[in-house]
Design an enzyme around this catalytic site. Structure first.
Site, PDB file in Angstrom:
ATOM      1  CG  HIS A  50       5.246   1.511  -2.161  1.00 22.78           C
ATOM      2  ND1 HIS A  50       5.276   2.842  -1.821  1.00 22.78           N
ATOM      3  CD2 HIS A  50       6.546   1.186  -2.462  1.00 22.78           C
ATOM      4  CE1 HIS A  50       6.515   3.298  -1.905  1.00 22.78           C
ATOM      5  NE2 HIS A  50       7.298   2.316  -2.298  1.00 22.78           N
TER       6      HIS A  50
ATOM      7  CG  HIS B  38       2.214  10.706   4.083  1.00 18.52           C
ATOM      8  ND1 HIS B  38       3.305  10.510   4.906  1.00 18.52           N
ATOM      9  CD2 HIS B  38       2.618  10.370   2.831  1.00 18.52           C
ATOM     10  CE1 HIS B  38       4.320  10.086   4.174  1.00 18.52           C
ATOM     11  NE2 HIS B  38       3.938   9.990   2.917  1.00 18.52           N
TER      12      HIS B  38
ATOM     13  CG  ASP C 295      -0.191   8.553  -4.274  1.00 21.63           C
ATOM     14  OD1 ASP C 295       0.576   8.427  -5.247  1.00 21.63           O
ATOM     15  OD2 ASP C 295       0.080   8.142  -3.137  1.00 21.63           O
TER      16      ASP C 295
END
EC number: 2.3.3.16
Length: 467
Positions: free
Chosen positions: A303, A349, A404
């Site tokens: 996460h 994703h 990210d």
């Protein structure tokens, strides 16, 4: 003049009996700078709207559940209500109906700044209204006034071993703040459930105000030999105070933090940290305990650690290929990564099927402020070559970069190089979304979460499979 805004929202349902419609809304934001008073006006109306909706459509099906969904992390199951944000596979996150570019355009900014103030986003998330500059300034002052830590938490933070992971320190400190919970005190005194939201609101405002102080203390103790964080400046905004307490004076870095804290704030209700806060809160645990639980989920490698994994991989690539690697050499490195059974970190994703708009706005920030940085240029080259390779591979639903893939590079550029700390920044930001949602959970009287579980034998029997 109160701010009015008209926008269109496509409302669709998986049920064939509910046809997609286009609805136009007019949102009239209050002029009041008292956020609690604004909520007090909105909540009864929303309670009535939800009550009528459930009365009319309560038995209507909105989806189906497959065996794979149950074994696959409940991916795709529609089982939660989240008012603050919705993730569109093609457009990315929308905060109360607004995309990130729209938020960047309409939310108030600091004097001379170009990025939205997180205070404005919180106002939007919790009220559904785009705030005025006066409302945002009032919220900045209120958080500054609520920011002081109780002495027992300061003592606790200053006595933690510097080898303890920053996320563990954050979780401990937030849990200890439960000692000051106004909600827990009111509940123990028998407050009526219709008033729960008011005390959850108070705790949430206190917690958001204190988080930068907690986070900065952790940073200074762990990485700066315990140097003091200084005092909160009531004239500064939330992000500016945070960066100052961290020890950074660069206005560009403060602008980056405003952007970072805004775009990481919320991502629907089903991700681990948001769902955990909702789940623990549904047991009527106070916001401190609920948020601490969410932070323990955020600390998990799947996460909150993704941007660290991206940086480690980039550093490995840079060490092997150097700063000026050609596209062909980068392609070879990507293929080598994939053929070794690894993934390209920062790409793909669970929901998105296009480039994450949170990546895009960070890229735009870098193009404006650090276009010649070698690490940013490497990220740009990877952005060119990875999607075609993943598309050619044919096994990836989304070959595009996510948030990210970029955030760690920006933090590195401005000197915040301690990767173990990055998840703490993520946690400070995520408080805005999950605590806004928690207030609404109690305002709408949502019950304790209790889904039904089944054994494999029970599932086999239910679908008529042989054991």
């Amino acid at each position: 003049m109160a701010l009015s805004r008209i926008y269109s929202s496509k409302l669709a349902s998986a049920n064939k009996n509910l046809l997609p419609v286009i609805t136009t809304y007019v949102r009239n934001a209050s002029d009041s700078t008292d956020l609690k008073a604004v909520l007090s006006e909105k909540i009864p109306k929303e309670q009535e709207r939800v009550k009528n909706f459930r009365k009319q459509f309560g038995a209507t099906k909105v989806g189906e559940v497959t065996v794979d969904m149950m074994y696959g992390g409940m991916r795709g199951i529609k089982g939660l209500v989240c008012e603050t944000s919705v993730l569109d596979p093609d457009e990315g996150i929308r905060f109360r109906g607004l995309s990130i570019p729209e938020c960047q355009k309409v939310l108030p900014k600091a004097p001379g700044g170009a990025e939205p103030l997180p205070e404005g986003l919180f106002w939007l998330l919790i009220t559904g209204d785009v705030p005025t500059k006066a409302q945002v300034d009032a919220l900045s002052r209120e958080w500054a006034n609520r920011a002081a830590l109780p002495s027992h938490v300061v003592t606790m933070l200053n006595n933690m071993p510097t080898t303890l992971h920053p996320m563990s320190q954050l979780s401990c400190a937030v849990t200890a703040l439960n000692h000051e919970s106004k909600y827990a005190k009111a509940y123990s005194e028998g407050v009526h459930k219709s008033k729960y939201w008011e005390y959850v609101y108070e705790d949430s405002m206190d917690l958001i105000a204190k988080l930068p102080v907690v986070a900065a203390t952790i940073y200074r103790n762990t990485y700066r030999d315990g140097k003091g964080i200084g005092a909160i400046d009531p004239k500064k905004d939330w992000s500016a105070n945070f960066t100052k307490m961290l020890g950074y004076e660069d206005e560009q870095f403060t602008e980056l933090m405003r952007l970072y804290l805004t775009i990481h704030s919320d991502h629907e209700g089903g991700n681990v940290s948001a769902h955990t806060v909702h789940l623990v809160g549904s047991a009527l645990s106070d916001p401190y305990l609920s948020f601490a639980a969410g932070m323990n989920g955020l600390a998990g490698p799947l996460h909150g650690l993704a941007n660290q994994e991206v940086l480690v991989w980039l550093q490995k690539l840079r060490k092997e290929l150097g700063d000026n690697a050609s596209e062909d050499k980068v392609k070879d490195f990507i293929w080598k990564t994939l053929k070794s059974g690894q993934v390209v970190p920062g790409y793909g994703h669970a929901v998105l099927r296009k480039t994450d708009p949170r990546y895009t706005c960070q890229r735009e920030f870098a193009l404006k402020h650090l276009p010649n940085d070698p690490l940013f240029q490497l990220v740009s080259n990877i952005y060119k070559v990875v999607p075609p390779i993943l598309t050619e591979l044919g096994k990836v639903k989304n070959p595009w970069p996510n948030v990210d893939a970029h955030s760690g590079v920006l933090l590195q550029y401005y000197g915040l190089k301690e990767m173990n700390y990055y998840t703490v920044l993520f946690g400070v930001s995520r408080a805005l979304g999950v605590l806004a949602s928690l207030v609404w959970d109690r305002a709408l009287g949502l019950p304790i979460e209790r889904p039904k579980s089944m054994s494999t034998d029970g599932l086999m029997k239910a679908v008529g499979a042989s054991k």
